[in-house]
Design an enzyme around this catalytic site. Structure first.
Site, PDB file in Angstrom:
ATOM      1  CG  ASP B 438      52.975  35.469  92.423  1.00  0.00           C
ATOM      2  OD1 ASP B 438      52.035  35.735  93.178  1.00  0.00           O
ATOM      3  OD2 ASP B 438      53.852  36.268  92.088  1.00  0.00           O
ATOM      4  CB  THR B 440      51.407  40.511  91.794  1.00  0.00           C
ATOM      5  OG1 THR B 440      50.065  40.533  92.230  1.00  0.00           O
ATOM      6  CG2 THR B 440      51.904  41.903  91.568  1.00  0.00           C
TER       7      THR B 440
END
Lengths: 349, 1185
Positions: B438, B440
């Site tokens: 991922d 963020t």
């Protein structure tokens, strides 16, 4: 292999001390154990070590091999295979029939002593193709009964040699039933050579496994007679032939101690053996041998240990040489991590 | 009730409690209490629950017998512990096998005594059950603690009294105070706030740290005093207990009226009351009916590849076992049949074949052979190691402790150590081929900082972002020193900048700061811009405890950054009431700080589908203002047609910000005329008042109507900073040969630039871009011709893939120089249009892949496809609730225990505080664990085969009768006492290469990716080694002591002594083999290896000293027969050295000529340390002179 080199990475140590622990911190506690940084020795197979190890092994093994081989060669052993010779030539077609018949089975053998033999000279009988290690056979004994006068009825594992019409058989079981019953008498120059049959069994067996107050009962009184009979008036702990026999052999070819001749024999002495060839090995085509042997510190005559030590030692020496040559001709490369880089060397390993 | 709300607007001055009536603010979420479709199902199947509130005596209430609130999370109870745990144990096939063996061993089939089989089995099972018991006891203690907590419960006669949680019943009235947990699922009746709202913290449920607002029904709002319940009676009919945390359907029958109930009224157990003094509620679900309990589901259990392969090896060994037994029974059958010859004469008469049992019957040799086959299965059962599973379990638990204890994976700021949630996957960490990350919060800190803005076409903000610096570096630009030093982002490298730096605000521009903006050309625009920042949000100001400043509680870090920026720029929001927001702002005309109040009329919230948020306020000049912020694409189409000339410039800035890795929002506003507003408001209120399923759509449409013809103000740029050490970490992981996929929702430009910043992309890499963002397709989409779009998309994607493949083949397969960038749209198109084949071919050949513009749902999908497509181990790493699917789908899920709550961590297999710890987790712990476990398993098979085959060779000399060569107890202790600890020590402590070098030479990790240490040749090699060892031991022992005198006093070797002799050789050989295979000798290894050998001799002495009745064939064997015999000692030495010789030879040749990566590094380590030492020595001698 290598001297201890304490692991050098102690990265966590410094920072651990510098920061004061906060309250209820989940910070792991530092210790060399938890950080897997215990001082350790990290053996690596470097050529030096390999050559050294091989040399060391050969240096240790070759002398042991030589000594063992000498010890084995020192032993004088007379082996006489007699199972065929002791059957009259005319009856050799039906050996089983002969052995099961009531004919006289006395047989005369003459042995020549090849070298001087120092006393004690051990007398063994050697059977071949006899599976004392068969599961049915091994289990067919009652240790309780052998040890304890009160456990006469304890013949559970002994079937089918457990009971007769007259009560339980003591000692019961197939092992005891098939007790070896050839006998040997020795004469030298018409002089009787005494065979000492005391102390041929293990002490622990005599004292702890075979009871002093247990006497043979109903032994060999069944329909089918197996091997030797036992004197019902001698306690089991003194029936050393039985005790020896009951220590089953590991392999189908085995020797068992028959007795000891406690006189020295001279080279070229002729020994006359009067043997009773009673035991049936003909059914299963087993050989029978009479063995007279001295011992060395290493035991009986067997070159295997010596030869094996020499072979392994020699092999190690040879390997050490080979590696030494390789090392000298083509010196080792530096361990270079750049060899690893898979993207520079896509073929990889 | 909506009318009710409207009339409420004026009288904010409540006598009771100064509160904010959020029911007004939240246009979308708070008005859900309408009857919907589901309500019609009440009373039907699935919706049959009836709760009589405050009516403990009601017969009907007692009738359905809802459980009391006694919660038990334990797996077992005192009563069912034994049977249930046993059942659990025997669900393992291996254990069943051993149980059957133990049972059969009571029959005469058994080659050895039953106890000697049963005891190890009991030990093994006992240990596992013991572990279960301890774990369950811990749960029990937690339960007791929870059950005995107290809560105030209403009693008709005595009012609210404290009662234990476990005594709560369905229908009880409870009062929960601030910061208390809810004891069960409650229906909210009223709160200390006048309009019946309360704040709930649900961290325990979903991990989200922001507070949720719950809202009582209006009819019950007034019941907010202890004494108002005297006559309260109501009936709730609602859905049956279920696990859906996000829905609740029910009806409240109160005062002869029906009121719909929704999730808004439900307070869930395990959440906590916050910012609200007290609430009253009715217990609806208790015990296991609560949603939390229904949700406490075991995460999907994952098994490591090694373990799965281990099963295969066990099958191989089982085949071997069957084969060996078959061979044995075949010969046994023949020999048994021959026991009576054709004439009916007994051959081996000493076995009495005439009076025998079925097991040895020559007349039915086939049956005997079959029975013997069963015996053989038991006898050679040592080929299948009973203790392997237990040992591996123990080892893995210990490995996990080391991972958890690693101080180098501890993050000081968040107080977060690495935690392994499961011990199943340790070695899988060493096999990772692809990391799916991922962005963020995982690669970045997820702490937003306001760095730049563009107002009225002028770009402000002079700071350099990390991405920009990376860009500059890439271009070879010399950094302007003055610019760098002036940037606050320089300080923020160290996490916290001292002094004046404000979290969330990293903006530097002298034209704007300190009120200088009033002198800028578009001062009025700038003022509006800041006004939007200060007003258009849902944050709540809180004066911090020291009274120094104002803190904001915001729903997202972005929002917090905006409010903080507004404050720093002179628009400080200091108060928020139900209808007003008060600002202390700088007037751009008077240059004075003045307090201004804005009347808040409507909040049109942010949602992921709307991607914008608006507020409608009335300022002091009685102007109605619509203030909006939203993503560029959404906002662009809402700008008024005759908008400003700086639209293009602003969009240019937005693009530039995105390239610099910043998150951008476009700000706009509009003045509303009174007529327009009131007509719209009516429409909007109508929409809100609608009952029915299309209500949401209506509201959205109404909101859409007012959010039009906006006037552009500018754009903001917020930086989500990269976490510390991310680029270095990614670089090393790539060097280790791990492919990294970043899956992000960002725009392509942002994603590419982040890729450069974290060195996922390098200048020397070829980028393959697959996108559907081409003008033709957009044009087609606008036309709405779906088929044409699909056709064009397909063509375009095919084309792009083909080009990529061409590029790939021209680069000669050097995949490390290729990067693939794909957007979510193309990806979902590829996935739906079975273009997967060529795409995966391309994707797996690229060293890094960036999927931008992808949705959370796609994350899990991509993970699954990577896992399936490559067949290799995948690791997913993420921090948010949207990563959960991905984490659970991947072979290994790693959660970042950071800011975004606990949900990802809960779903993960490993949790670390920072992305950079992944490097150590994989390269050090992963490599070690992989190495340890694979070595351990190989060795385990080796040692059991070495042992098991000696039995077989012996059988060959015992006419395959099934007689074991050893005493029963020797055999059963083999795996428990004489060989177990060294293996465990190997599995827990062995290190081939120090951590420093593991990290320095990431190439070492290839051993895992290519599975070099657990390949079939290697496994079979170990099996072969075991067989060689058994042959050497058996033939050397028998040949050395076959029939000649074994000792000097003429006695021969018997069955018992031979067993001891052989066994001793095996114990020595196996332990010395361990000493040779181990790479890391601490005192512990010495202790366990040599200790095991010593224990064997000690065992012989002790066991041999027991009376013969107990020790049977072991009685005095060592003392009397073996000990005094030189052959025994010499033979042991000989056999052991000969056993090890083939292995040493193999290893020598292999390390010299075909070294494995760890061999090279070990050697290098040795040489460099030698060098260092010799240099030190030289230095010393120099000093001496």
């Amino acid at each position: 292999m290598n001297s201890g080199t304490p692991s050098s990475s102690a990265a966590g140590a410094g920072s651990a001390d510098s920061i004061a622990p906060r309250r209820n911190s989940k910070r792991p506690k530092y210790s060399r154990f938890t950080q897997q940084e215990l001082p350790a020795c990290k053996p690596i197979l470097t050529p030096k070590w390999v050559i050294g190890t091989f040399l060391l092994v050969s240096v240790i093994f070759i002398p042991i091999g030589v000594v063992s081989l000498f010890a084995s060669r020192d032993v004088v052993e007379i082996v006489d295979r007699y199972e065929t010779e002791c059957i009259p030539e005319t009856l050799r077609n039906d050996k089983v029939g002969f052995i099961q018949s009531d004919r006289s089975k006395t047989c005369q053998r003459t042995l020549r002593v090849p070298k001087n033999m120092k006393q004690p000279i051990y007398v063994y009988y050697q059977l071949d193709n006899f599976y004392q290690n068969h599961r049915r056979y091994v289990k067919s004994r009652s240790d309780q009964q052998l040890r304890n006068n009160g456990s006469l009825q304890d013949t559970g594992p002994c079937k089918p040699e457990d009971n007769t019409a007259g009560g339980p058989i003591v000692p019961c079981g197939l092992i005891a039933w098939s007790l070896f019953n050839d006998t040997y008498g020795f004469t030298r120059n018409n002089q009787q050579l005494d065979v000492n049959k005391k102390g041929i069994s293990w002490k622990s067996d005599r004292e702890h496994k075979f009871g002093k107050n247990v006497f043979p009962r109903n032994f060999q009184s069944g329909t089918l007679k197996g091997g030797a009979t036992l004197n019902p008036n001698v306690s089991l702990s003194e029936q050393e032939d039985l005790i020896v026999w009951m220590r089953t052999a590991a392999l189908p070819t085995f020797r068992k101690l028959y007795g000891k001749i406690e006189v020295d024999l001279q080279r070229d002495d002729l020994i006359n053996v009067t043997l009773e060839n009673n035991y049936n090995t003909y059914s299963f085509s087993g050989k029978k041998k009479l063995v007279l042997s001295t011992t060395s510190w290493l035991g009986g005559k067997n070159d295997f240990v010596g030869i094996a030590y020499l072979t392994v030692g020699g092999l190690c020496f040879f390997l050490a040489l080979v590696f030494l040559l390789i090392y000298l001709i083509k010196p080792r490369q530096l361990g270079d991590p750049s060899y690893l880089s898979w993207n520079r060397n896509p073929s990889g390993h | 009730m909506n009318l009710d709300k409207v009339s409420d607007r004026g009288d904010m001055a409540s006598p009771r409690k100064k509160g904010i009536r959020f029911s007004r603010l939240y246009s979308f979420s708070c008005f859900r209490s309408s009857f919907r479709d589901e309500h019609s199902q009440i009373g039907l199947k699935g919706y049959s629950r009836v709760v009589y509130c405050n009516d403990p005596g009601n017969q009907e209430q007692i009738l359905p017998s809802y459980p009391k609130n006694y919660v038990s999370t334990t797996k077992y109870t005192a009563l069912n512990f034994i049977p249930k745990s046993l059942f659990e144990q025997f669900r393992r096939v291996a254990n069943i096998y051993f149980l059957v063996v133990a049972c059969v061993s009571y029959s005469p089939l058994a080659p050895y005594s039953a106890y000697s089989v049963l005891l190890p089995l009991l030990l093994v099972i006992g240990a596992t059950i013991g572990k279960e018991a301890v774990e369950d006891w811990r749960r029990k203690k937690q339960d007791i603690e929870a059950n005995n907590r107290r809560v105030k419960v209403y009693d008709k006669d005595r009012g609210f009294l404290k009662e234990r949680w476990k005594n709560l019943r369905v229908g009880d009235l409870v009062k929960v105070h601030k910061d208390e947990h809810f004891p069960a699922d409650l229906l909210l009746l009223s709160s200390s706030y006048e309009d019946g709202i309360c704040y709930v913290e649900t961290t325990n449920l979903d991990g989200e740290t922001n507070l949720k607002v719950k809202h009582a029904l209006d009819v019950t709002c007034t019941l907010n005093e202890d004494n108002s319940f005297e006559h309260f009676k109501a009936v709730i009919k609602c859905e049956d207990p279920n696990e859906d945390l996000y829905s609740f359907v029910g009806t409240l029958y109160y005062n002869d009226k029906q009121h719909p109930l929704s999730l808004q009224q439900l307070l869930l157990r395990d959440s906590k009351l916050r910012n609200t003094d007290y609430v009253y509620g009715v217990v609806v679900f208790t015990d296991h009916d609560t949603k939390v309990m229904k949700n406490s589901m075991e995460p999907p259990s994952k098994r490591s590849k090694i373990e799965r392969k281990m099963d295969k090896i066990v099958y191989v060994l089982f085949t071997l076992l069957v084969f060996v037994s078959l061979v044995g029974s075949f010969f046994f059958g023949i020999m048994t049949e021959n026991d009576i010859d054709d004439d009916g004469e007994m051959r081996r008469w000493y076995l009495r074949p005439d009076q025998t049992t079925a097991f040895f019957d020559p007349n039915n040799a086939l049956m005997a052979a079959f029975l013997h086959f069963l015996t053989g299965l038991m006898l050679y059962g040592y080929l299948i190691p009973i203790s392997l599973y237990v040992s591996i379990e123990i080892v893995k638990v210990l490995q996990v402790i080391f991972i958890n204890q690693d101080i180098n994976m501890y993050h000081e700021e968040t107080d977060g150590p690495a935690t392994a949630k499961t011990s199943n996957l340790n070695e899988e960490l060493g096999l990772v081929d692809t990391i799916l990350s991922d962005k963020t919060g995982t690669l970045t800190c997820n702490s937003m900082e306001f760095v730049k803005c563009s107002i009225a076409g002028t770009a402000y903000g002079r700071g350099l972002t990390e991405v920009e610096r990376a860009l500059a570096k890439r271009r070879g630009d010399a950094l302007d020193d003055s610019e760098v030093t002036s940037s606050a982002s320089l300080q923020s490298d160290d996490g916290m900048a001292p002094g004046e730096s404000v979290k969330g605000f990293n903006f530097y521009d002298e034209r704007v700061l300190n009120g200088q903006w009033v002198n800028e050309p578009h001062a009025d625009m700038i003022q509006k811009f800041f006004l939007v920042l200060a007003l258009c949000h849902t944050a709540i100001p809180e004066v911090d405890e020291e009274g120094k400043g104002i803190l904001y509680e915001a729903e997202s870090p972005d929002e917090a950054a905006f409010v903080i920026s507004a404050r720093e720029l002179g628009f400080e929001m200091y108060e928020r009431t139900q209808s007003h927001i008060s600002l202390r702002e700088l007037d751009h005309e008077s240059h004075q700080k003045i307090d201004r109040q804005y009347e808040l009329l409507h909040v049109l919230e942010f949602s992921s589908s709307r991607r914008r948020m608006s507020v409608i306020v009335r300022n002091v000049e009685d102007q109605l203002l619509l203030l909006s912020k939203g993503s560029d694409s959404v906002m662009l189409e809402r700008l008024s047609k005759n908008s400003q000339d700086f639209e293009d410039v602003t969009m240019e800035h937005v693009k530039r910000y995105a390239e610099a890795g910043l998150r951008t929002l476009v700000l706009a506003y509009r003045e509303l005329s009174k007529e327009e507003f009131s007509s719209w408001e009516n429409e909007f209120m109508d929409a809100k008042a609608t009952v029915g399923p299309d209500r949401d759509a209506l509201i959205e449409a109404a909101a859409d109507k007012i959010e039009r013809d906006l006037i552009l103000l500018g754009a903001t740029a917020v930086e989500d900073k990269l976490q510390k050490g991310v680029p270095e970490c990614i670089e090393r992981l790539e060097k280790a040969g791990i492919k990294i996929w970043v899956i992000t929702g960002d725009k392509m430009e942002t994603a590419i630039n982040i890729g450069f910043a974290c060195s996922l992309l390098r200048e020397d890499m070829e980028q393959i871009v697959i996108t559907l963002d081409s003008p033709e397709i957009i044009e087609l989409e606008r036309k709405g011709d779906k088929e044409a779009v699909a056709k064009a998309s397909r063509k375009s994607i095919m084309n792009q893939i083909r080009q990529g493949t061409l590029l790939l083949s021209s680069s000669g397969g050097h995949f490390s120089f290729l990067a693939l960038i794909i957007d979510g749209k193309s990806l979902s198109f590829i996935l739906s249009e079975d273009l997967e084949g060529p795409f995966w071919q391309l994707a797996v050949s690229c060293s890094s892949v960036i999927c931008c513009r992808s949705t959370p749902k796609q994350k899990a999908l991509i993970t699954r496809l990577v896992k399936k497509g490559t067949g290799r181990t995948t690791l997913a790493i993420g921090d948010g609730a949207n990563d959960v699917g991905m984490l659970q789908e991947a072979d290994i899920g790693v959660g970042i225990s950071g800011v975004e709550g606990m949900q990802a961590v809960m779903a993960s297999d490993f949790a670390i505080a920072q992305f950079r710890f992944l490097e150590r987790l994989l390269l050090v712990h992963g490599h070690w664990c992989y190495r340890r476990i694979s070595m351990m398993v190989c060795y385990f098979f080796y040692k059991n085969i070495a042992f098991g085959f000696t039995l077989f060779w012996f059988e060959a000399y015992a006419s395959f009768s099934g007689q074991p060569a050893y005493n029963d107890w020797y055999m059963s202790c083999y795996n428990v006492f004489f060989t177990s600890l060294p293996v465990i020590a190997l599995g827990v402590f062995d290190q081939d290469v120090s951590p420093r070098l593991c990290l320095k030479n990431p190439e070492l990790y290839q051993e895992g990716i290519q599975n070099m240490l657990f390949s079939w040749p290697r496994i079979l090699g170990w099996i072969l080694n075991g067989i060689i060892c058994s042959v050497v031991v058996f033939f050397f022992t028998t040949s050395s002591a076959v029939h000649q005198a074994f000792t000097g006093d003429g006695r021969v070797l018997d069955f018992e002594a031979h067993g001891v002799y052989m066994y001793t050789c095996v114990v020595w050989a196996v332990n010395c083999q361990m000493a040779l295979s181990i790479n890391y000798f601490t005192w512990m290894q010495h202790l366990v290896i040599w200790g095991s050998i010593v224990v064997w001799y000690a065992f012989l002495l002790i066991y041999g000293a027991f009376p013969p009745l107990f020790s049977t064939t072991a009685y005095q064997v060592f003392v009397e027969a073996c000990g005094p015999s030189p052959i025994f000692w010499l033979g042991t030495l000989l056999a052991v050295v000969s056993c090890l010789l083939p292995y040493v030879l193999y290893r020598t040749v292999q390390t010299e000529f075909f070294p494995m990566p760890h061999d090279i590094i070990q050697k290098w380590q040795r040489e460099t340390s030698d060098d260092r030492r010799s240099k030190l020595r030289e230095k010393d001698t120099l000093l001496c002179k």
